[in-house]
Design a protein around this motif. Structure first.
Motif, PDB file in Angstrom:
ATOM      1  N   LEU A  22       0.340  -7.076   1.098  1.00 44.42           N
ATOM      2  CA  LEU A  22       1.388  -7.678   0.264  1.00 44.42           C
ATOM      3  C   LEU A  22       2.169  -6.682  -0.593  1.00 44.42           C
ATOM      4  N   SER A  23       1.690  -5.470  -0.723  1.00 45.79           N
ATOM      5  CA  SER A  23       2.250  -4.555  -1.726  1.00 45.79           C
ATOM      6  C   SER A  23       3.694  -4.134  -1.461  1.00 45.79           C
ATOM      7  N   LYS A  24       4.157  -4.208  -0.230  1.00 41.78           N
ATOM      8  CA  LYS A  24       5.548  -3.843   0.046  1.00 41.78           C
ATOM      9  C   LYS A  24       6.532  -4.894  -0.448  1.00 41.78           C
ATOM     10  N   LYS A  25       6.100  -6.146  -0.452  1.00 48.29           N
ATOM     11  CA  LYS A  25       6.996  -7.246  -0.825  1.00 48.29           C
ATOM     12  C   LYS A  25       6.792  -7.731  -2.251  1.00 48.29           C
ATOM     13  N   TYR A  26       5.630  -7.437  -2.828  1.00 49.88           N
ATOM     14  CA  TYR A  26       5.271  -7.985  -4.134  1.00 49.88           C
ATOM     15  C   TYR A  26       4.741  -6.887  -5.053  1.00 49.88           C
ATOM     16  N   THR A  27       4.820  -7.146  -6.353  1.00 49.02           N
ATOM     17  CA  THR A  27       4.144  -6.297  -7.336  1.00 49.02           C
ATOM     18  C   THR A  27       2.724  -6.814  -7.504  1.00 49.02           C
ATOM     19  N   ILE A  28       1.758  -5.961  -7.271  1.00 50.74           N
ATOM     20  CA  ILE A  28       0.354  -6.371  -7.288  1.00 50.74           C
ATOM     21  C   ILE A  28      -0.318  -5.907  -8.582  1.00 50.74           C
ATOM     22  N   ARG A  29      -1.011  -6.837  -9.226  1.00 53.37           N
ATOM     23  CA  ARG A  29      -1.860  -6.531 -10.382  1.00 53.37           C
ATOM     24  C   ARG A  29      -3.288  -6.963 -10.075  1.00 53.37           C
ATOM     25  N   PHE A  30      -4.227  -6.330 -10.760  1.00 55.10           N
ATOM     26  CA  PHE A  30      -5.630  -6.676 -10.600  1.00 55.10           C
ATOM     27  C   PHE A  30      -6.268  -6.970 -11.955  1.00 55.10           C
ATOM     28  N   LEU A  31      -7.251  -7.875 -11.940  1.00 54.25           N
ATOM     29  CA  LEU A  31      -8.183  -8.020 -13.053  1.00 54.25           C
ATOM     30  C   LEU A  31      -9.516  -7.435 -12.621  1.00 54.25           C
ATOM     31  N   THR A  32     -10.138  -6.662 -13.504  1.00 51.79           N
ATOM     32  CA  THR A  32     -11.435  -6.067 -13.191  1.00 51.79           C
ATOM     33  C   THR A  32     -12.349  -6.132 -14.405  1.00 51.79           C
ATOM     34  N   THR A  33     -13.650  -6.218 -14.126  1.00 48.13           N
ATOM     35  CA  THR A  33     -14.643  -6.156 -15.198  1.00 48.13           C
ATOM     36  C   THR A  33     -15.133  -4.729 -15.427  1.00 48.13           C
ATOM     37  N   ASN A  34     -14.629  -3.798 -14.627  1.00 46.90           N
ATOM     38  CA  ASN A  34     -15.036  -2.393 -14.719  1.00 46.90           C
ATOM     39  C   ASN A  34     -14.008  -1.618 -15.537  1.00 46.90           C
ATOM     40  N   LYS A  35     -14.369  -1.263 -16.760  1.00 47.39           N
ATOM     41  CA  LYS A  35     -13.429  -0.581 -17.658  1.00 47.39           C
ATOM     42  C   LYS A  35     -12.950   0.767 -17.113  1.00 47.39           C
ATOM     43  N   LYS A  36     -13.762   1.383 -16.255  1.00 46.98           N
ATOM     44  CA  LYS A  36     -13.376   2.684 -15.697  1.00 46.98           C
ATOM     45  C   LYS A  36     -12.166   2.582 -14.765  1.00 46.98           C
ATOM     46  N   LEU A  37     -11.923   1.399 -14.229  1.00 45.56           N
ATOM     47  CA  LEU A  37     -10.804   1.205 -13.299  1.00 45.56           C
ATOM     48  C   LEU A  37      -9.512   0.822 -14.008  1.00 45.56           C
ATOM     49  N   VAL A  38      -9.608   0.482 -15.285  1.00 41.06           N
ATOM     50  CA  VAL A  38      -8.460  -0.054 -16.027  1.00 41.06           C
ATOM     51  C   VAL A  38      -7.438   1.035 -16.326  1.00 41.06           C
ATOM     52  N   ASN A  39      -6.160   0.700 -16.079  1.00 39.31           N
ATOM     53  CA  ASN A  39      -5.078   1.621 -16.476  1.00 39.31           C
ATOM     54  C   ASN A  39      -4.007   0.911 -17.301  1.00 39.31           C
ATOM     55  N   ASN A  41      -1.668  -0.765 -16.482  1.00 38.80           N
ATOM     56  CA  ASN A  41      -0.386  -0.752 -15.786  1.00 38.80           C
ATOM     57  C   ASN A  41      -0.396  -1.802 -14.685  1.00 38.80           C
ATOM     58  N   ASN A  42      -1.326  -1.624 -13.743  1.00 38.96           N
ATOM     59  CA  ASN A  42      -1.498  -2.656 -12.721  1.00 38.96           C
ATOM     60  C   ASN A  42      -2.955  -3.100 -12.584  1.00 38.96           C
TER      61      ASN A  42
END
Length: 294
Positions: A22-39, A41-42
């Motif tokens: 989907l990333s070519k057509k849409y802006t992708i965001r994620f929710l994570t419980t892992n603080k090390k992955l958090v930026n 931004n997305n």
């Protein structure tokens, strides 16, 4: 401007396949419980137990794909069963409450679910209109779907995906069976004629994209192929591809119960699901037959 899609379950294989699709057509965001992955931004942090979501993840969100869930194959201790519930049901309820609080009304809420809804002791062919099973897994899945259906009340189109056995060479079930056959051993768990329904991860990603882009998709769907497979057929396809002289070893149910306890019931299910509703929506599988992608 691209529409925004929020995906939970950021570390899962399915979430990453969906992102790639989907990333070519849409802006992708994620929710994570892992603080090390958090930026921030997305990739944004959430904590289900604390009832916290970084609400920047929800800003101007058009679609939510809820794939989070503590793996059901983990040990069925009291503690783990609670995590399995909260990671699916409470997480969905938390997203819903934050959407309401912030007046965010996504067009679509698509949630993972499971054919475990029909019960681990089910027999025959199950359609979306069949009754819920009577075991704790069925109760869990029922609560999971009910929590997703909350989004109907804020004008979302809700899609619940009752996913069968998810297949990919990167997912443990197929990955380790291939490895075992390459070393000369084909493992059959339970009995050789046990039937299971399956679907390739790419086809689930395709279904999700269809559900976002086509309003005819709504409600509950069994996600599987038309071509169910038995344990013996599965192992023989792997033998033909990777090691024709691999020995077939049957692991009896009694031993599975000793090793896995209650969890052996997941491995020993013996029913299939109807995909009539998928066909009515003109869904086209990329992988209809198991041997086509092996």
């Amino acid at each position: 401007m691209k529409e925004i899609i929020l995906i939970t379950g950021a570390r899962g294989n399915l979430a990453n396949v969906v992102k790639d699709r989907l990333s070519k057509k849409y802006t992708i965001r994620f929710l994570t419980t892992n603080k090390k992955l958090v930026n921030n931004n997305n990739v944004f942090y959430w904590n289900i137990d604390d009832g916290y979501i970084n609400c920047k993840a929800l800003e101007n969100c058009n679609h939510i794909i809820h794939l989070a869930g503590y793996p059901i194959i983990n040990r069925w201790t009291k503690k783990n069963k609670k995590i399995m519930f909260t990671s699916r049901v409470n997480s969905s309820e938390l997203i819903f409450e934050k959407c309401k609080e912030n007046n965010i009304k996504p067009k679509t809420f698509i949630s993972a679910s499971a054919i475990g809804y029909y019960g681990l002791n089910s027999k025959g062919i199950k359609s979306e209109n069949d009754n819920k099973g009577k075991d704790w897994v069925a109760d869990l899945v029922n609560s999971w779907e009910k929590s997703a259906n909350n989004f109907n009340s804020i004008g979302c189109r809700v899609v619940n995906m009752r996913i069968s056995l998810l297949i990919s060479k990167k997912i443990a079930f197929l990955k380790y069976n291939i490895l075992s056959v390459k070393f000369g051993i084909g493992m059959i768990t339970g009995f050789k004629n046990r039937i299971f329904s399956w679907i390739h991860v790419d086809d689930v990603a395709k279904f999700i994209q269809n559900s976002i882009e086509q309003n005819i998709y709504s409600g509950v769907y069994n996600l599987a192929t038309e071509n169910n497979i038995t344990e013996l057929e599965f192992i023989n396809i792997l033998r033909k591809k990777y090691c024709s002289f691999a020995f077939i070893i049957s692991v009896p149910n009694s031993l599975l119960r000793i090793i896995l306890g209650e969890r052996s019931k997941i491995i020993n299910t013996n029913f299939s699901v109807s995909v009539k509703k998928l066909k009515e929506n003109n869904f086209e599988w990329t992988y209809k037959k198991f041997d086509k992608f092996i």
